[in-house]
Design an enzyme around this catalytic site. Structure first.
Site, mmCIF file in Angstrom:
data_model
loop_
_atom_site.group_PDB
_atom_site.id
_atom_site.type_symbol
_atom_site.label_atom_id
_atom_site.label_comp_id
_atom_site.label_asym_id
_atom_site.label_seq_id
_atom_site.Cartn_x
_atom_site.Cartn_y
_atom_site.Cartn_z
ATOM 1 N N LEU A 179 -135.632 -87.583 -38.698
ATOM 2 C CA LEU A 179 -135.285 -87.065 -37.638
ATOM 3 C C LEU A 179 -133.437 -87.440 -38.343
ATOM 4 C CD1 LEU A 179 -136.607 -87.056 -33.757
ATOM 5 C CD2 LEU A 179 -135.780 -85.278 -35.128
ATOM 6 N N ASP A 180 -132.365 -86.327 -38.219
ATOM 7 C CA ASP A 180 -131.512 -86.966 -38.601
ATOM 8 C C ASP A 180 -130.338 -87.336 -38.041
ATOM 9 O OD1 ASP A 180 -131.355 -84.304 -41.033
ATOM 10 O OD2 ASP A 180 -130.482 -83.125 -39.751
ATOM 11 N N PRO A 181 -129.966 -88.626 -38.440
ATOM 12 C CA PRO A 181 -129.216 -89.304 -37.433
ATOM 13 C C PRO A 181 -128.436 -89.116 -36.002
ATOM 14 C CG PRO A 181 -128.037 -89.953 -39.967
ATOM 15 C CD PRO A 181 -129.541 -88.649 -39.485
ATOM 16 N N ALA A 190 -129.778 -85.751 -34.221
ATOM 17 C CA ALA A 190 -130.106 -85.661 -33.674
ATOM 18 C C ALA A 190 -131.131 -86.998 -32.537
ATOM 19 C CB ALA A 190 -131.803 -85.410 -34.099
#
Length: 319
Positions: free
Chosen positions: A46-48, A50
């Site tokens: 997961l992207d930061p 998100a």
């Protein structure tokens, strides 16, 4: 003398509700520290920016990470109209603006174009490797990153809400390798608008659901009370859609040695009727079976010609 492994032999899945501004690697490290676990991994970055469901595998559960990684995922995300960015999300630099604010009906009209197997160009700011370097490192260095389109699978995408003219909230069910940021870029282009991802939350990964997830604060609280083990999902939870074969003690010994066992014809037919219809990595799981000794997973194997041949073996509980 063999070197003692650091940490405890903790086995199972932890369903973390990842906060924003934390990388997936940082989240795994935090959970690993809470459990003092020897080994840990996660099922899908997961992207930061998100938030949401990050399944984290500890110990023997890491052997089933591909089942979760290749499972279907559900995302809820917010598009902010009017501004496009180089990262395709709120963290990037502005690249274009527009006064176009798509109406609800217009948004709903274009969404069917993005359902099914579609070609999608990943974001330049992604972890994909280009000549050995990460695309996001090249992009941050000011280089032009051109990535090839990839075929991805989107089972459904729907509009949930339009809280204002500037915002649209959507939900998507998709397969591995699908980028929400790319989808938003392409939806905006189809509508003649500019837009970027303003918020992103993952709510399901394979058999796991955000309703069962815990925050880091929750886990810290359980740790303080000595109850952190209550947060663990079973080692085989990610492979819960496989047919189950109960095995005898003698069969357990054979499977843990990597040896095949004979399965009676009547049981073979029953297991085939329950077969799993999906792929995990390069493996067709239509012949895969989960061998269980009571509540303890023993192995995952291929059922063929009346025999179960293990291709993933689990250590005995507490080993």
């Amino acid at each position: 003398m063999a070197r003692r492994k650091k940490g405890n032999p903790v086995d199972g899945w932890v369903l973390l509700d990842k906060p924003a501004e934390m990388t997936s690697t940082q989240a795994v490290s935090a959970v690993r520290r809470i459990f003092d676990a020897r080994k840990a991994g996660h099922a899908g970055t997961l992207d930061p920016l998100a938030t949401g469901l990050l399944p984290i595998a500890l110990g023997e559960a890491t052997k089933t990470v591909p089942f979760a990684q290749d499972g279907m995922k559900t995302y809820r995300f917010t598009i902010r109209w009017g501004i496009s960015t180089d990262t395709l999300d709120a963290e990037g630099e502005e690249t274009a603006t527009s006064d176009v604010r798509p109406a609800r009906a217009a948004i709903e009209a274009v969404l069917p174009r993005f359902v099914g197997e579609i070609d999608q160009i990943p974001p330049a700011f992604s972890a994909i490797r280009v000549d050995g370097a990460r695309a996001y490192d090249l992009a941050r260095a000011g280089e032009t990153v051109e990535l090839d389109a990839r075929t991805v699978r989107i089972d459904a995408v729907s509009l949930l809400d339009t809280p204002s003219a500037d915002l649209a909230v959507l939900e998507m069910q998709c397969g591995k390798g699908t980028y929400v940021r790319s989808l938003v870029r392409d939806i905006a282009a189809a509508l003649g608008a500019e837009g970027h991802v303003a918020a992103l939350r993952r709510v399901a990964v394979g058999p796991f659901d955000i309703a069962d997830a815990l925050t880091l604060a929750d886990l810290d609280g359980l740790k303080a009370e000595g109850r952190e083990a209550q947060a663990l999902e079973p080692v085989h939870a990610a492979a819960s859609d496989l047919p189950v074969l109960d095995v005898t003690p003698d069969q357990v010994a054979y499977l843990r040695q990597g040896r095949a066992i004979v399965v009676p014809p009547r049981r073979v037919e029953a297991l085939r009727a329950l077969r799993c219809e999906r792929w995990v990595g390069d493996r067709d799981c239509s012949r895969s079976v989960l061998a269980m000794d009571g509540d303890n997973p023993v192995a995952i194997g291929d059922l063929q010609a009346g025999k179960l041949s293990p291709w993933r073996v689990f250590a005995a509980s507490g080993a």
